[in-house]
Design a protein around this motif. Structure first.
Motif, mmCIF file in Angstrom:
data_model
loop_
_atom_site.group_PDB
_atom_site.id
_atom_site.type_symbol
_atom_site.label_atom_id
_atom_site.label_comp_id
_atom_site.label_asym_id
_atom_site.label_seq_id
_atom_site.Cartn_x
_atom_site.Cartn_y
_atom_site.Cartn_z
ATOM 1 N N GLN A 150 98.041 46.528 35.283
ATOM 2 C CA GLN A 150 97.626 45.639 36.376
ATOM 3 C C GLN A 150 97.176 44.288 35.818
ATOM 4 O O GLN A 150 97.542 43.241 36.351
ATOM 5 C CB GLN A 150 96.505 46.280 37.206
ATOM 6 C CG GLN A 150 96.053 45.439 38.394
ATOM 7 C CD GLN A 150 97.121 45.302 39.461
ATOM 8 O OE1 GLN A 150 97.528 46.279 40.067
ATOM 9 N NE2 GLN A 150 97.598 44.085 39.700
ATOM 10 N N ARG A 164 95.960 50.864 41.463
ATOM 11 C CA ARG A 164 94.812 49.987 41.254
ATOM 12 C C ARG A 164 94.540 49.046 42.406
ATOM 13 O O ARG A 164 93.427 48.943 42.870
ATOM 14 C CB ARG A 164 94.980 49.171 39.955
ATOM 15 C CG ARG A 164 94.912 50.026 38.707
ATOM 16 C CD ARG A 164 93.516 50.631 38.581
ATOM 17 N NE ARG A 164 93.416 51.547 37.467
ATOM 18 C CZ ARG A 164 93.401 52.872 37.575
ATOM 19 N NH1 ARG A 164 93.502 53.446 38.750
ATOM 20 N NH2 ARG A 164 93.286 53.635 36.510
ATOM 21 N N GLY A 223 99.668 44.383 43.774
ATOM 22 C CA GLY A 223 99.358 45.662 43.146
ATOM 23 C C GLY A 223 100.570 46.222 42.415
ATOM 24 O O GLY A 223 101.690 46.115 42.899
#
Length: 108
Positions: free
Chosen positions: A23, A92, A98
């Motif tokens: 991420q 996440r 995302g």
């Protein structure tokens, strides 16, 4: 007998994937393919699941699961004469921005 014994089916757990790091990399503009469920199915599928980059990948659906609070996506993969469904989710951050990760592969 499976359609293609090289394709890994069932629940997928890639212990080498650190979702926080993935991420953060996407937030920095790296590996932006992780922000697209179809591209994630294609890249991860061909790297570790036995699928091919040249297979036909089609988004079937994208939905929110209120039970888990996570966004999910289903990608259909035409792999020669075989068809698979790749299930993904966002671990996440939900929605735009995302990352997507593969959760399972099912042979149709």
């Amino acid at each position: 007998m499976p359609c293609d014994p090289q394709v890994r089916t069932g629940t997928v757990e890639l212990t080498s994937e650190n979702y926080d790091r993935i991420q953060e990399a996407a937030d920095r503009g790296q590996n932006l393919w992780r922000l697209d469920p179809v591209r994630t199915a294609q890249v991860v599928g061909s790297a570790v699941l036995g699928l091919r980059p040249t297979d036909v990948y089609t988004l079937v659906e994208q939905y929110y699961d209120p039970g888990s609070g996570l966004q999910h996506a289903v990608v259909r993969v035409q792999h020669g004469r075989c068809t698979y469904l790749v299930e993904l989710y966002q671990p996440r951050r939900q929605g735009r921005g995302g990352i997507w990760v593969v959760h399972a592969v099912t042979e149709l």
